[in-house]
Design an enzyme around this catalytic site. Structure first.
Site, mmCIF file in Angstrom:
data_model
loop_
_atom_site.group_PDB
_atom_site.id
_atom_site.type_symbol
_atom_site.label_atom_id
_atom_site.label_comp_id
_atom_site.label_asym_id
_atom_site.label_seq_id
_atom_site.Cartn_x
_atom_site.Cartn_y
_atom_site.Cartn_z
ATOM 1 N N GLY A 91 35.453 21.454 62.885
ATOM 2 C CA GLY A 91 36.337 22.173 63.998
ATOM 3 C C GLY A 91 35.868 22.063 65.281
ATOM 4 N NE ARG A 103 44.167 19.217 61.011
ATOM 5 C CZ ARG A 103 45.007 20.216 60.703
ATOM 6 N NH1 ARG A 103 45.287 20.553 59.785
ATOM 7 N NH2 ARG A 103 45.517 20.819 61.876
ATOM 8 C CB SER A 133 30.406 38.213 68.728
ATOM 9 O OG SER A 133 30.931 38.940 70.108
ATOM 10 C CE LYS A 145 33.161 38.153 66.219
ATOM 11 N NZ LYS A 145 34.448 38.613 66.933
ATOM 12 C CG ASN A 172 36.560 41.352 67.196
ATOM 13 O OD1 ASN A 172 35.202 40.896 67.421
ATOM 14 N ND2 ASN A 172 37.214 40.493 67.259
HETATM 15 C C1 6PG Z 1 34.270 37.885 70.391
HETATM 16 C C2 6PG Z 1 35.675 37.913 70.556
HETATM 17 C C3 6PG Z 1 36.489 37.171 69.960
HETATM 18 C C4 6PG Z 1 37.854 37.605 69.994
HETATM 19 C C5 6PG Z 1 38.708 37.404 71.343
HETATM 20 C C6 6PG Z 1 40.110 37.633 71.374
HETATM 21 O O1 6PG Z 1 33.651 38.220 69.651
HETATM 22 O O2 6PG Z 1 33.746 36.451 70.881
HETATM 23 O O3 6PG Z 1 35.811 39.242 69.912
HETATM 24 O O4 6PG Z 1 36.241 36.952 68.464
HETATM 25 O O5 6PG Z 1 38.798 36.528 69.148
HETATM 26 O O6 6PG Z 1 38.103 38.681 71.842
HETATM 27 O O7 6PG Z 1 40.443 38.765 70.421
HETATM 28 P P1 6PG Z 1 41.796 39.481 70.649
HETATM 29 O O8 6PG Z 1 42.801 38.474 70.742
HETATM 30 O O9 6PG Z 1 42.257 40.133 69.377
HETATM 31 O O10 6PG Z 1 41.917 40.648 71.625
#
Ligand code: 6PG
Length: 481
Positions: A13, A37, A132, A189, A193
């Site tokens: 990926g 892919r 993250s 995680k 978020n």
């Molecule tokens: C991270 C972010 C990431 C997340 C984006 C978008 O830890 O790098 O949290 O994982 O996907 O922030 O999240 P939303 O679209 O839900 O705001």
């Protein structure tokens, strides 16, 4: 030509996160086999950014597996959901007992619970890890939150801790450590978020108060956030917010932020935290208000029509601007404490429900660097759990008790001002309501129990004797004198 069984790890990926993680891994001296892919994506990567001895491009999954040293480690960086299950089903027959499959996506913890059991039943090992830090974090040092098959941890620890962000006085403590079994890593995680959603909502409310109520320009806002970033609010999100207020469109010289449509998106991880909190009866109100604030913002057309009909006060704060800025800073810090407190309370509830042994100090240190919610403040949280590993609520830690006590006058003033001048601050209000609700021994739920018993005979407990009781309210009610 693919080198046989020579790579330390494989990665599937090559979207933004996958590509940058692969480059980070290679930059630490590990050899990595990569596959996408869409073959042209693999070819483009290995002809450009990935054109280096440590990176081996593979055009088939069989080639990728053949390129890996045993025990093989294969990391999936693909869209969370069914694609992960399909990839696991394709990979499993290609791998051997003791090999490791790793999912680095934003995956629902219960999916990782299931996949860990399924993959282990095939004799393989499984890791669901939070990753993250976005694109920059993936390339230079993410925060990693691995969970799943504990036996896999020593196999991936060296690579994961090599690529992770580093913190500590010597800058050598990796923001990566083992979180716990099955979906524990993905749960941490997900809570990250959810806290991120809360942080971002609170910052937006502070911005709106300073811009709409106090009339600050973007230049002034940038200066305020720059100052805030050098104090208790020192954090990645405050830092990037400062930067956002300075960014101008090259063509028009307008501020970019002023041209962005006020409709928030969301991939869903904050919603999951809110849903799972409701399932456990845990009041994670900040993330819930943050999710709903995004939903309300997305109702742009309705809000535009309503704005022509529904009236409210003019949104101008007539007090001393410098004092108001400081009061907003204090309200933001106090609300942030409530938000993180809720996140750790939910982690503890999930740990109890799933029989995980979570180390909250370690989790705070995982978040100290690399991730989106990284902040100086997390040192204070780590210290709080160091002092009291079984802390019932972060707000009870002496440092945070005092911070909340010292901030609450400003916190209440800002919320009262916002309500008076008609600026929506659902995050600030939810945080204060949580603080006030949590710190009171008595709440009006006695009346609520009486109401439930009156119309539904749902019974109630008493303060003066044990047991459950029901009252025939129609027999006891009397005419109002
Ligand atoms: C991270 C972010 C990431 C997340 C984006 C978008 O830890 O790098 O949290 O994982 O996907 O922030 O999240 P939303 O679209 O839900 O705001």
């Amino acid at each position: 030509m693919t080198k046989q069984a020579s790579c330390d790890i494989g990665l599937i990926g090559l979207a933004v996160m996958g590509e940058n993680l692969a480059l980070n891994i290679a930059s630490r001296g590990y050899s990595i086999a990569v596959y996408n892919r869409t073959t042209s994506v693999t070819d483009a990567f290995t002809a450009d950014r990935g054109k280096q001895p440590n990176v081996v491009g593979c055009r088939t999954l069989e080639d990728l597996v053949a390129a890996l040293k045993a025990p093989r480690k294969v990391m999936m960086m693909v869209k969370a959901g069914p694609a992960v299950d399909q990839l696991i089903a394709t990979l499993t027959p290609l791998l051997s007992k003791g090999d490791v499959i790793i999912d680095g996506g934003n995956t629902l913890p219960s999916d990782t619970d299931r996949r860990t059991r399924e993959v282990e039943a095939s004799g393989l090992l499984y890791i669901g890890t939070g990753v993250s830090g976005g694109e920059e974090g993936a390339l230079k040092g993410p925060s990693l939150m691995p969970g799943g098959s504990k036996a896999a941890w020593p196999l991936i620890q060296p690579i994961f801790q090599a690529i992770a962000a580093k913190v500590g006085p010597k800058g050598d403590i990796p923001c990566c450590d083992w979180v716990g079994p099955r979906g524990a890593g993905n749960y941490v995680k997900m809570v990250h978020n959810g806290i991120e959603y809360g942080d971002m909502q609170l910052i937006c409310e502070a911005y709106w108060l300073l811009k709409q109520a106090a009339g600050l320009s973007n230049d002034q806002l940038a200066k305020v956030f720059d100052t805030w970033n050098r104090g208790e609010l020192d954090s990645y999100l405050i830092e990037i917010t400062r930067d956002i207020f300075t960014a101008r469109d090259p063509g028009t010289n307008d501020y970019v932020v002023d041209k962005i449509l006020d409709k928030a998106g969301a991939k869903g991880t904050g919603k999951w935290m809110s849903q799972l909190a409701l399932d456990m009866g845990v009041p994670s109100t900040l993330v819930t208000e943050a999710v709903y604030a995004r939903c309300l913002s997305a109702m742009k057309d309705q809000r535009t029509r309503a704005s022509r009909v529904l009236v409210g006060p003019d949104m101008h704060n007539r007090g001393d601007t410098h004092l108001f800025i400081e009061q907003v800073r204090q309200a933001l810090y106090a609300s942030k404490i409530a938000s993180y407190a809720q996140g750790f309370v939910q982690l503890a509830a999930a740990a109890k429900e799933n029989e995980w042994q979570l180390d909250y100090r370690s989790i705070a240190m995982l978040w100290r660097g690399g991730c989106i919610i990284r902040a100086q403040f997390l040192e204070r949280i780590a210290e709080a759990y160091d002092a009291e590993p079984n802390l019932e609520n972060l707000m009870l830690a002496p440092y945070f008790q005092k911070a909340l006590a010292d901030s609450q006058s400003a916190w209440r003033h800002v919320i009262a001002s916002a309500a008076t001048i008609g600026v929506p601050v659902p995050g600030f209000m939810a945080a204060l309501a949580y603080y006030d609700g949590y710190r009171h021994e008595r709440l009006p739920a006695n009346l609520l129990q009486a109401q439930r018993d009156y119309f539904g005979a749902h019974t109630y407990e008493r303060t003066d004797k044990p047991g459950t009781f029901h009252t025939e309210w129609l027999d006891l009610r009397r005419p109002v004198g």
